[in-house]
Design an enzyme around this catalytic site. Sequence first.
Site, short mmCIF file in Angstrom:
data_model
loop_
_atom_site.label_atom_id
_atom_site.label_comp_id
_atom_site.label_asym_id
_atom_site.label_seq_id
_atom_site.Cartn_x
_atom_site.Cartn_y
_atom_site.Cartn_z
N ILE A 152 -29.43 -10.99 1.73
CA ILE A 152 -29.25 -9.60 1.33
C ILE A 152 -29.15 -8.74 2.58
O ILE A 152 -30.07 -8.71 3.39
CB ILE A 152 -30.41 -9.14 0.42
CG1 ILE A 152 -30.60 -10.13 -0.73
CG2 ILE A 152 -30.16 -7.71 -0.07
CD1 ILE A 152 -29.34 -10.43 -1.53
N GLU A 153 -27.99 -8.08 2.75
CA GLU A 153 -27.75 -7.37 4.01
C GLU A 153 -27.42 -5.90 3.79
O GLU A 153 -26.87 -5.24 4.67
CB GLU A 153 -26.62 -8.06 4.79
CG GLU A 153 -26.87 -9.56 4.94
CD GLU A 153 -26.20 -10.18 6.15
OE1 GLU A 153 -25.65 -9.43 6.98
OE2 GLU A 153 -26.25 -11.41 6.27
N GLY A 154 -27.72 -5.38 2.60
CA GLY A 154 -27.44 -3.97 2.37
C GLY A 154 -27.78 -3.60 0.94
O GLY A 154 -28.32 -4.41 0.18
#
Length: 299
Positions: A152-154
């Site tokens: 999860i990057e955003g």
Amino acid sequence: MAFTISMRQTFLSLLVILILVVQSEGGGIAIYWGQNGNEGTLAETCASGNYHIVNLAFLSTFGGGRTPMINLAGHCDPYSNACVGLSADIKACQAKGIKVILSIGGGVVSYSLDSSGDARQVATYLWNNFLGGHSSTRPLGDAVLDGIDFDIEGGSSEHWDELARYLSRYSNRGKKVFLTAAPQCPFPDQWVGGALKTGLFDYVWVQFYNNPPCQYTSGELSNLENSWKQWTSSIHSTKTFIGLPAAPDAAGSGFIPVNNLTSQVLPAIKGSTKYGGVMLWSKYYDDETGYSASIKSYV
Ligand SMILES: *[C@@H]1O[C@H](CO)[C@@H](O)[C@H](O)[C@H]1NC(C)=O
């Protein structure tokens, strides 16, 4: 006398087994596969003998009422249901003892969990479509994946802990559901820090790249080493991996030449009981450099 000899043989056999067990407790290599059509098939990836775990990248769209969609770049078109053919490859990987994990998220953010109910729905969707459940629309066919990777990057940092809890409960239904995550090295991770606090994750591969304050740069080890210590002492995961780019162009920064990794970095982190090995982004870049083949006997 005969008894003594057989006792000695038993002892020697046990000793051999013990030595084998201790040797096999070295690290493994986890690889991301799926974001470039020119990186070989999944079956070829597993047949290389270089990897212990393959993360399928990515389930890139889900949550918030979106219709979930996998994205495997040029490998197959999920819109025409053409990725179901991967089932045979997944089973071939698993037959070699390689875990195949679905990575959810990625750098292009068209995902979120908007509520507890949303987390529960996504968990149910993942169980029915990729894990041990049933659905008529399984994107990768009937192969049962080994777990779910949180990349999860955003978006939002909320409800990922709930997703982890819902998913972990499915381990009670027979086959264990492995939970893994790919946080950035600044601690705690902005997006999955809360989920990692649940202590439910088996493998955490920390991205020690694109993050100069905690990565290895120009022969300087201390930033990475301090960050590694913080991760391994703060997160109750079974194993921690050092996540690295497999080629200089695989990331904005943070590539570590093979010699530097084997002579400086690995010796500094391998002593940790949490050490699990090396995660590489990605198969495509690994093909470019042969990084995994070069490091595997040191990992
Ligand atoms: C690799 O190690 C050498 C010797 O310590 C150092 O000079 C060099 O900068 C290192 N390379 C990288 C990319 O950090």
